[in-house]
Design an enzyme around this catalytic site. Structure first.
Site, PDB file in Angstrom:
ATOM      1  N   PRO A 124       0.826  -1.217   0.000  1.00 15.17           N
ATOM      2  CA  PRO A 124       0.000   0.000   0.000  1.00 15.17           C
ATOM      3  C   PRO A 124       0.859   1.266   0.000  1.00 15.17           C
ATOM      4  O   PRO A 124       1.978   1.253   0.527  1.00 15.17           O
ATOM      5  CB  PRO A 124      -0.799  -0.104   1.308  1.00 15.17           C
ATOM      6  N   ASP A 125       0.352   2.341  -0.604  1.00 12.73           N
ATOM      7  CA  ASP A 125       1.088   3.607  -0.499  1.00 12.73           C
ATOM      8  C   ASP A 125       0.699   4.284   0.811  1.00 12.73           C
ATOM      9  O   ASP A 125       0.134   3.642   1.716  1.00 12.73           O
ATOM     10  CB  ASP A 125       0.878   4.483  -1.755  1.00 12.73           C
ATOM     11  N   PHE A 126       0.975   5.560   0.954  1.00 14.90           N
ATOM     12  CA  PHE A 126       0.705   6.243   2.216  1.00 14.90           C
ATOM     13  C   PHE A 126      -0.599   7.028   2.196  1.00 14.90           C
ATOM     14  O   PHE A 126      -1.395   6.971   3.118  1.00 14.90           O
ATOM     15  CB  PHE A 126       1.870   7.191   2.567  1.00 14.90           C
ATOM     16  N   ARG A 127      -0.824   7.806   1.110  1.00 14.13           N
ATOM     17  CA  ARG A 127      -1.889   8.799   1.152  1.00 14.13           C
ATOM     18  C   ARG A 127      -3.132   8.475   0.336  1.00 14.13           C
ATOM     19  O   ARG A 127      -4.082   9.243   0.348  1.00 14.13           O
ATOM     20  CB  ARG A 127      -1.314  10.172   0.754  1.00 14.13           C
ATOM     21  N   GLN A 154      11.816   7.103  -3.202  1.00 14.28           N
ATOM     22  CA  GLN A 154      11.472   7.378  -1.801  1.00 14.28           C
ATOM     23  C   GLN A 154      11.087   6.069  -1.117  1.00 14.28           C
ATOM     24  O   GLN A 154      10.793   6.048   0.074  1.00 14.28           O
ATOM     25  CB  GLN A 154      10.293   8.356  -1.746  1.00 14.28           C
ATOM     26  N   ASN A 155      11.073   4.981  -1.879  1.00 16.29           N
ATOM     27  CA  ASN A 155      10.635   3.699  -1.321  1.00 16.29           C
ATOM     28  C   ASN A 155      11.765   2.996  -0.566  1.00 16.29           C
ATOM     29  O   ASN A 155      12.937   3.159  -0.884  1.00 16.29           O
ATOM     30  CB  ASN A 155      10.108   2.784  -2.427  1.00 16.29           C
ATOM     31  N   ILE A 156      11.342   2.183   0.393  1.00 15.62           N
ATOM     32  CA  ILE A 156      12.308   1.505   1.259  1.00 15.62           C
ATOM     33  C   ILE A 156      12.255  -0.008   1.067  1.00 15.62           C
ATOM     34  O   ILE A 156      12.844  -0.760   1.822  1.00 15.62           O
ATOM     35  CB  ILE A 156      12.042   1.863   2.742  1.00 15.62           C
ATOM     36  N   ASP A 157      11.525  -0.444   0.031  1.00 16.57           N
ATOM     37  CA  ASP A 157      11.257  -1.875  -0.116  1.00 16.57           C
ATOM     38  C   ASP A 157      12.315  -2.667  -0.886  1.00 16.57           C
ATOM     39  O   ASP A 157      12.258  -3.896  -0.950  1.00 16.57           O
ATOM     40  CB  ASP A 157       9.881  -2.089  -0.766  1.00 16.57           C
ATOM     41  N   HIS A 179      14.971   7.481   1.291  1.00 13.43           N
ATOM     42  CA  HIS A 179      14.442   7.212   2.630  1.00 13.43           C
ATOM     43  C   HIS A 179      14.955   5.907   3.236  1.00 13.43           C
ATOM     44  O   HIS A 179      14.389   5.387   4.185  1.00 13.43           O
ATOM     45  CB  HIS A 179      12.906   7.249   2.604  1.00 13.43           C
ATOM     46  N   THR A 235       4.113   9.195  -7.012  1.00 10.94           N
ATOM     47  CA  THR A 235       4.400   9.979  -5.807  1.00 10.94           C
ATOM     48  C   THR A 235       3.498  11.193  -5.729  1.00 10.94           C
ATOM     49  O   THR A 235       3.235  11.844  -6.735  1.00 10.94           O
ATOM     50  CB  THR A 235       5.890  10.405  -5.727  1.00 10.94           C
ATOM     51  N   ASN A 290       1.100   9.235 -12.896  1.00 10.88           N
ATOM     52  CA  ASN A 290       0.540   9.090 -11.553  1.00 10.88           C
ATOM     53  C   ASN A 290      -0.971   8.888 -11.639  1.00 10.88           C
ATOM     54  O   ASN A 290      -1.607   9.436 -12.539  1.00 10.88           O
ATOM     55  CB  ASN A 290       0.836  10.354 -10.730  1.00 10.88           C
TER      56      ASN A 290
HETATM   57  P1  OAD Z   1       2.065   8.797  -1.370  1.00 12.30           P
HETATM   58  O1  OAD Z   1       1.198   7.733  -0.773  1.00 12.30           O
HETATM   59  O2  OAD Z   1       2.032  10.131  -0.738  1.00 12.30           O
HETATM   60  O3  OAD Z   1       1.701   8.993  -2.905  1.00 12.30           O
HETATM   61  C1  OAD Z   1       1.576   7.909  -3.782  1.00 12.30           C
HETATM   62  C2  OAD Z   1       1.017   8.429  -5.098  1.00 12.30           C
HETATM   63  O4  OAD Z   1       1.058   7.377  -6.036  1.00 12.30           O
HETATM   64  C3  OAD Z   1      -0.419   8.915  -5.026  1.00 12.30           C
HETATM   65  O5  OAD Z   1      -0.512  10.174  -5.673  1.00 12.30           O
HETATM   66  C4  OAD Z   1      -1.215   7.846  -5.784  1.00 12.30           C
HETATM   67  O6  OAD Z   1      -2.291   8.389  -6.523  1.00 12.30           O
HETATM   68  C5  OAD Z   1      -0.174   7.309  -6.735  1.00 12.30           C
HETATM   69  N1  OAD Z   1      -0.310   5.895  -7.115  1.00 12.30           N
HETATM   70  C6  OAD Z   1      -0.691   4.836  -6.365  1.00 12.30           C
HETATM   71  N2  OAD Z   1      -0.594   3.689  -7.070  1.00 12.30           N
HETATM   72  C7  OAD Z   1      -0.151   4.035  -8.302  1.00 12.30           C
HETATM   73  C8  OAD Z   1       0.158   3.300  -9.489  1.00 12.30           C
HETATM   74  N3  OAD Z   1       0.033   1.987  -9.563  1.00 12.30           N
HETATM   75  N4  OAD Z   1       0.605   4.012 -10.565  1.00 12.30           N
HETATM   76  C9  OAD Z   1       0.732   5.364 -10.522  1.00 12.30           C
HETATM   77  N5  OAD Z   1       0.454   6.098  -9.435  1.00 12.30           N
HETATM   78  C10 OAD Z   1       0.025   5.451  -8.323  1.00 12.30           C
HETATM   79  O7  OAD Z   1       3.553   8.198  -1.428  1.00 12.30           O
HETATM   80  P2  OAD Z   1       4.941   8.997  -1.606  1.00 12.30           P
HETATM   81  O8  OAD Z   1       4.788  10.164  -2.494  1.00 12.30           O
HETATM   82  O9  OAD Z   1       5.952   7.975  -1.946  1.00 12.30           O
HETATM   83  O10 OAD Z   1       8.291   8.801   3.801  1.00 12.30           O
HETATM   84  O11 OAD Z   1       5.179   9.488  -0.134  1.00 12.30           O
HETATM   85  C11 OAD Z   1       6.382  10.114   0.177  1.00 12.30           C
HETATM   86  C12 OAD Z   1       6.845   9.749   1.557  1.00 12.30           C
HETATM   87  O12 OAD Z   1       5.772   9.926   2.494  1.00 12.30           O
HETATM   88  C13 OAD Z   1       7.219   8.298   1.755  1.00 12.30           C
HETATM   89  O13 OAD Z   1       8.516   7.985   1.276  1.00 12.30           O
HETATM   90  C14 OAD Z   1       7.143   8.148   3.235  1.00 12.30           C
HETATM   91  C15 OAD Z   1       5.891   8.929   3.527  1.00 12.30           C
HETATM   92  O14 OAD Z   1       5.896   9.601   4.745  1.00 12.30           O
HETATM   93  C16 OAD Z   1       8.862   8.311   4.898  1.00 12.30           C
HETATM   94  O15 OAD Z   1       8.445   7.324   5.454  1.00 12.30           O
HETATM   95  C17 OAD Z   1      10.060   9.079   5.327  1.00 12.30           C
END
Ligand code: OAD
Length: 219
Positions: free
Chosen positions: A32-35, A102-105, A120, A169, A192
């Site tokens: 899962p992503d974050f937001r 920014q991924n840690i995986d 990260h 992102t 995105n």
């Molecule tokens: P976010 O969860 O903030 O954003 C992920 C983005 O990817 C969103 O805009 C989604 O719409 C989009 N998305 C999801 N699945 C997708 C797919 N299959 N193809 C294209 N787009 C997709 O994640 P990050 O931007 O990585 O930091 O968040 C940045 C940082 O926030 C992370 O590295 C983490 C977090 O706090 C730390 O833990 C230090």
């Protein structure tokens, strides 16, 4: 379709591509992503997840931190998806100079990429905070700084590339998101699912899944 053709043309004409990605690059691997609505920050947990992954929380409640971290962030069974393998192939062909993530995986490396700047950190490294002290994963928590050498390498790569592909992102976390400002090449591509603040600066914006999009490109 028209967008895919345009992306194909950009990639065909580029020789020094940098890929800047976030959690959306790994959602197609089941992480899962974050937001997003189903992202980690929208989980109902004992403590707000954003608080759990902070330095202060790690210091004062390491057991709670590790419970969350192991359960939700240490995705050791995940496999690279089409985005990861496409980027590895692009590097192998000599067209991509670096992945900045920014991924840690660790999935870019698992997919075959060599030059990967992990802004990260990584779940695959851990260190002792003081000899005999608590072990900390080598991941950047809130309130912590980024590794200098990684930042320098990432900025150099972005400053020197001819095409920058930003994908998966939300571009809301700093300083990572600010590094894209160093780009001065020819083509800025954004892939995105949802809109981002950089859409208006990009030459090509594709709102779709990064793995699905990239796997349609021939290299
Ligand atoms: P976010 O969860 O903030 O954003 C992920 C983005 O990817 C969103 O805009 C989604 O719409 C989009 N998305 C999801 N699945 C997708 C797919 N299959 N193809 C294209 N787009 C997709 O994640 P990050 O931007 O990585 O930091 O968040 C940045 C940082 O926030 C992370 O590295 C983490 C977090 O706090 C730390 O833990 C230090």
């Amino acid at each position: 379709m028209e967008n895919i053709e345009k992306l194909q043309e950009i990639i065909d004409n580029s020789n020094n591509i940098v890929f800047f990605g976030g959690a959306g690059v790994s959602t197609e691997s089941g992480i899962p992503d974050f937001r997003s609505v189903d992202g980690l920050y929208n989980l109902k947990y004992k403590y707000p997840p954003e608080q759990i992954i902070s330095h202060t929380f790690f210091q004062y409640k390491p057991e709670e931190f590790y419970k969350f971290y192991k359960d939700k962030m240490m995705c050791l069974d995940a496999k690279p998806n089409k985005a990861h393998t496409f980027l590895a192939k692009l590097e192998e062909k000599g067209k991509l100079s670096a992945v900045v993530t920014q991924n840690i995986d660790g999935l870019h490396q698992a997919g075959g990429s060599h030059t990967v700047y992990e802004l990260h950190g990584s779940i695959h490294r851990n260190y002792c905070t003081k000899c005999g002290g608590i072990i900390k994963p080598d991941v950047v928590l809130y309130e912590e700084g980024l590794d200098d050498e990684t930042v320098t390498n990432a900025i150099n790569a972005i400053s020197n590339c001819d095409t920058l592909i930003i994908a998966g992102t939300s571009l809301v976390v700093y300083p990572a998101a600010s590094f894209i400002r160093y780009f001065k090449g020819n083509h800025l591509v954004l892939i995105n699912l949802s809109e981002t603040s950089a859409d208006k600066m990009a030459d090509l914006v594709i709102h779709g899944k990064v793995g699905e999009v990239l796997s349609q490109i021939k290299i």
